[in-house]
Enzyme design. Structure first.
Site, mmCIF file in Angstrom:
data_model
loop_
_atom_site.group_PDB
_atom_site.id
_atom_site.type_symbol
_atom_site.label_atom_id
_atom_site.label_comp_id
_atom_site.label_asym_id
_atom_site.label_seq_id
_atom_site.Cartn_x
_atom_site.Cartn_y
_atom_site.Cartn_z
ATOM 1 N N ARG A 4 0.831 -1.219 0.000
ATOM 2 C CA ARG A 4 0.000 0.000 0.000
ATOM 3 C C ARG A 4 0.863 1.265 0.000
ATOM 4 O O ARG A 4 1.036 1.895 -1.028
ATOM 5 C CB ARG A 4 -0.962 -0.031 1.202
ATOM 6 C CG ARG A 4 -2.104 0.957 1.104
ATOM 7 C CD ARG A 4 -1.757 2.373 1.499
ATOM 8 N NE ARG A 4 -1.369 2.505 2.897
ATOM 9 C CZ ARG A 4 -0.841 3.619 3.399
ATOM 10 N NH1 ARG A 4 -0.625 4.677 2.632
ATOM 11 N NH2 ARG A 4 -0.487 3.681 4.675
ATOM 12 N N ASP A 5 1.450 1.618 1.138
ATOM 13 C CA ASP A 5 2.259 2.838 1.209
ATOM 14 C C ASP A 5 3.433 2.713 0.236
ATOM 15 O O ASP A 5 3.823 3.672 -0.438
ATOM 16 C CB ASP A 5 2.773 3.018 2.647
ATOM 17 C CG ASP A 5 3.126 4.451 2.992
ATOM 18 O OD1 ASP A 5 3.703 5.126 2.134
ATOM 19 O OD2 ASP A 5 2.849 4.891 4.124
ATOM 20 N N HIS A 197 3.971 4.946 12.761
ATOM 21 C CA HIS A 197 4.099 4.853 11.303
ATOM 22 C C HIS A 197 5.154 5.884 10.907
ATOM 23 O O HIS A 197 4.847 7.079 10.775
ATOM 24 C CB HIS A 197 2.727 5.147 10.686
ATOM 25 C CG HIS A 197 2.689 5.110 9.202
ATOM 26 N ND1 HIS A 197 2.140 4.062 8.495
ATOM 27 C CD2 HIS A 197 3.109 5.993 8.263
ATOM 28 C CE1 HIS A 197 2.216 4.306 7.200
ATOM 29 N NE2 HIS A 197 2.799 5.479 7.033
ATOM 30 N N HIS A 199 8.111 7.496 8.655
ATOM 31 C CA HIS A 199 8.819 7.613 7.366
ATOM 32 C C HIS A 199 10.265 8.030 7.645
ATOM 33 O O HIS A 199 10.581 8.584 8.698
ATOM 34 C CB HIS A 199 8.090 8.611 6.459
ATOM 35 C CG HIS A 199 6.855 8.009 5.840
ATOM 36 N ND1 HIS A 199 6.846 7.454 4.574
ATOM 37 C CD2 HIS A 199 5.604 7.833 6.321
ATOM 38 C CE1 HIS A 199 5.629 6.987 4.305
ATOM 39 N NE2 HIS A 199 4.855 7.195 5.349
ATOM 40 N N CYS A 230 3.889 9.564 0.635
ATOM 41 C CA CYS A 230 2.537 10.028 0.321
ATOM 42 C C CYS A 230 2.633 11.014 -0.843
ATOM 43 O O CYS A 230 3.316 12.029 -0.732
ATOM 44 C CB CYS A 230 1.929 10.696 1.548
ATOM 45 S SG CYS A 230 0.331 11.455 1.205
HETATM 46 P P1 HMG Z 1 -12.974 14.377 -3.822
HETATM 47 O O1 HMG Z 1 -12.608 14.701 -5.233
HETATM 48 O O2 HMG Z 1 -13.155 15.489 -2.864
HETATM 49 O O3 HMG Z 1 -14.225 13.379 -3.722
HETATM 50 O O4 HMG Z 1 -11.863 13.391 -3.253
HETATM 51 P P2 HMG Z 1 -15.691 13.424 -4.208
HETATM 52 O O5 HMG Z 1 -16.503 12.789 -3.131
HETATM 53 O O6 HMG Z 1 -16.063 14.799 -4.685
HETATM 54 O O7 HMG Z 1 -15.635 12.446 -5.460
HETATM 55 C C1 HMG Z 1 -14.909 12.762 -6.628
HETATM 56 C C2 HMG Z 1 -14.840 11.513 -7.499
HETATM 57 O O8 HMG Z 1 -14.123 10.471 -6.824
HETATM 58 C C3 HMG Z 1 -16.196 10.940 -7.840
HETATM 59 O O9 HMG Z 1 -16.058 10.320 -9.102
HETATM 60 C C4 HMG Z 1 -16.398 9.883 -6.797
HETATM 61 O O10 HMG Z 1 -17.255 8.853 -7.196
HETATM 62 C C5 HMG Z 1 -14.980 9.346 -6.675
HETATM 63 P P3 HMG Z 1 -16.576 11.026 -10.452
HETATM 64 O O11 HMG Z 1 -18.040 11.144 -10.245
HETATM 65 O O12 HMG Z 1 -15.882 12.366 -10.510
HETATM 66 O O13 HMG Z 1 -16.145 10.071 -11.504
HETATM 67 N N1 HMG Z 1 -14.716 8.709 -5.383
HETATM 68 C C6 HMG Z 1 -14.207 7.474 -5.251
HETATM 69 N N2 HMG Z 1 -13.861 6.543 -6.167
HETATM 70 C C7 HMG Z 1 -13.395 5.381 -5.672
HETATM 71 N N3 HMG Z 1 -13.250 5.110 -4.371
HETATM 72 C C8 HMG Z 1 -13.594 6.009 -3.437
HETATM 73 C C9 HMG Z 1 -14.101 7.264 -3.880
HETATM 74 N N4 HMG Z 1 -14.527 8.361 -3.228
HETATM 75 C C10 HMG Z 1 -14.899 9.237 -4.157
HETATM 76 N N5 HMG Z 1 -13.434 5.741 -2.140
HETATM 77 C C11 HMG Z 1 -11.221 11.552 -1.889
HETATM 78 C C12 HMG Z 1 -11.971 12.869 -1.963
HETATM 79 C C13 HMG Z 1 -11.173 11.164 -0.432
HETATM 80 C C14 HMG Z 1 -11.940 10.513 -2.697
HETATM 81 C C15 HMG Z 1 -9.799 11.765 -2.460
HETATM 82 O O14 HMG Z 1 -9.245 12.882 -1.848
HETATM 83 C C16 HMG Z 1 -8.899 10.592 -2.260
HETATM 84 O O15 HMG Z 1 -9.123 9.517 -2.783
HETATM 85 N N6 HMG Z 1 -7.786 10.799 -1.507
HETATM 86 C C17 HMG Z 1 -6.862 9.715 -1.192
HETATM 87 C C18 HMG Z 1 -5.453 10.230 -1.144
HETATM 88 C C19 HMG Z 1 -4.516 9.119 -0.760
HETATM 89 O O16 HMG Z 1 -4.792 7.933 -0.922
HETATM 90 N N7 HMG Z 1 -3.335 9.522 -0.248
HETATM 91 C C20 HMG Z 1 -2.318 8.564 0.154
HETATM 92 C C21 HMG Z 1 -2.700 7.761 1.327
HETATM 93 S S1 HMG Z 1 -2.546 8.614 2.877
HETATM 94 C C22 HMG Z 1 -0.917 8.314 3.344
HETATM 95 O O17 HMG Z 1 -0.141 7.839 2.577
HETATM 96 C C23 HMG Z 1 -0.508 8.625 4.753
HETATM 97 C C24 HMG Z 1 -0.386 7.362 5.612
HETATM 98 O O18 HMG Z 1 0.540 6.449 5.049
HETATM 99 C C25 HMG Z 1 0.066 7.730 7.026
HETATM 100 C C26 HMG Z 1 1.281 8.654 7.058
HETATM 101 O O19 HMG Z 1 2.279 8.372 6.361
HETATM 102 O O20 HMG Z 1 1.211 9.624 7.822
HETATM 103 C C27 HMG Z 1 -1.736 6.634 5.740
HETATM 104 MG MG MG Z 2 2.677 6.659 5.189
#
Ligand code: HMG
Ligand code: MG
Length: 296
Positions: A4-5, A197, A199, A230
């Site tokens: 994942r990450d 967690h 990095h 990220c």
């Molecule tokens: P948004 O654009 O504000 O969402 O994104 P929305 O609700 O307006 O939807 C926009 C579009 O996305 C729509 O599709 C929805 O259907 C679709 P369209 O009609 O335009 O075709 N949609 C989805 N599709 C699939 N699965 C879903 C989903 N939700 C909406 N679940 C949203 C908001 C949360 C979706 C977006 O910001 C997002 O996906 N962000 C994820 C970012 C991410 O994954 N970042 C990396 C992980 S975090 C990390 O790495 C940190 C961590 O490791 C800890 C650390 O290191 O500190 C965990």
């Molecule tokens: Mg992370």
């Protein structure tokens, strides 16, 4: 965290069967908790757009728990429909700016997005682990007040989080800071529910693991080969390498149940056959060099 990450921040998308092989290799190493993918928007993280297919086609080894990232109720529905994943992992940031960049909403709004996920998961008996990102510093705001992480951790525990993983998303934390953070959060949430967690952007992740261990934490997120980062935290590099954590603990007499050789071979396989570049992990490179010199 490797599948994942680790893979969310690679420039290339890894084919689904290769992800499955990576997960099988991690299972074979003895790891019992593996974060396999994310049910986030495929537009935001195209590298993990195959989450549904991957989760549905995972092996189901006894005693192994797979988790996956879920940002909202839509992600929870996808996770449940795909099957194969037993733990939901939600995420939020201690800093407003990173939360907006990563989730496109405020911290307060993300809590409201998470609420129905918690409600459904708790009702369906699915554990929810939660990440609180940027607890040691934010790529957009710099310093982050320790109290922000503590108060979010309490809110998440009240919502029903089974575990709270404190994320040093950009690797700026230092041992005294990690100790202070764990001490402060554990006054609100049982220590057994706290994970770290970390990095490794500034090379301190392993030292911070040690500090966390001394403060009483027993769960550390790590990524094979030290992959990760990220995409919405500019400059963030990988998680602490799983092999480095395992080697540290085993050398110190703390049993991990993980076969270091299998992990080293997995990182070497990723380097040579999947990503075709050297990975950041230290121990796999040292062990790979030793094996080459010894001709084994
Ligand atoms: P948004 O654009 O504000 O969402 O994104 P929305 O609700 O307006 O939807 C926009 C579009 O996305 C729509 O599709 C929805 O259907 C679709 P369209 O009609 O335009 O075709 N949609 C989805 N599709 C699939 N699965 C879903 C989903 N939700 C909406 N679940 C949203 C908001 C949360 C979706 C977006 O910001 C997002 O996906 N962000 C994820 C970012 C991410 O994954 N970042 C990396 C992980 S975090 C990390 O790495 C940190 C961590 O490791 C800890 C650390 O290191 O500190 C965990
Ligand atoms: Mg992370």
């Amino acid at each position: 965290m490797g599948p994942r990450d680790g893979l969310q921040n690679q420039s290339e998308s890894v084919p689904t069967p290769v992800k499955r092989e990576l997960i099988s290799r991690l299972v074979a190493s003895g790891l019992r908790r593996i974060e396999v993918t994310s049910f986030v928007s495929p537009r935001w993280i195209p590298q993990l757009a195959d989450a549904d297919d991957l989760a549905a086609s995972l092996p189901r080894p006894a005693g192994v728990i797979f988790s996956a990232l879920v940002p909202n109720e839509r992600g929870y529905q996808r996770l449940r429909a795909a099957g194969g994943v037993a733990v939901v992992a939600t995420f939020i940031s201690a800093s407003e700016s990173h939360n907006r960049k990563n989730l496109n909403c405020s911290v307060a709004d993300q809590i409201e997005r998470m609420r129905p996920v918690f409600e459904r998961a708790v009702a369906e008996g699915i554990p929810v682990r939660t990440y609180v990102s940027t607890v040691c510093g934010c790529p957009y705001e710099g310093e982050v007040d320790l109290g922000a992480g503590v108060s979010l951790a309490r809110t998440l525990a009240d919502l029903g989080a089974s575990e709270i993983s404190l994320g040093d998303t950009i690797g700026v934390g230092h041992p005294a800071q990690v100790r202070a953070l764990v001490d402060a959060v554990s006054s609100e949430v049982p220590l057994a529910k706290i994970a770290l967690h970390l990095h490794d952007t500034y090379g301190r992740a392993l030292t911070n693991v040690q500090a966390g261990y001394e403060a009483g934490v027993r769960c550390f997120d790590a990524s094979v080969g030290g992959l990760g980062g990220c995409p919405y935290a500019p400059g963030a590099s990988g998680n602490v390498a799983t092999e480095d954590v395992v080697a540290l603990f085993e050398r110190a007499g703390v049993a991990t149940g993980v076969d270091l050789d299998v992990l080293v071979d997995t990182a070497s396989w990723l380097e040579a056959q999947v990503l075709r570049r050297e990975l950041p992990g230290r121990v796999y490179r040292a062990e790979r060099g030793r094996k080459r010199r010894e001709g084994s």
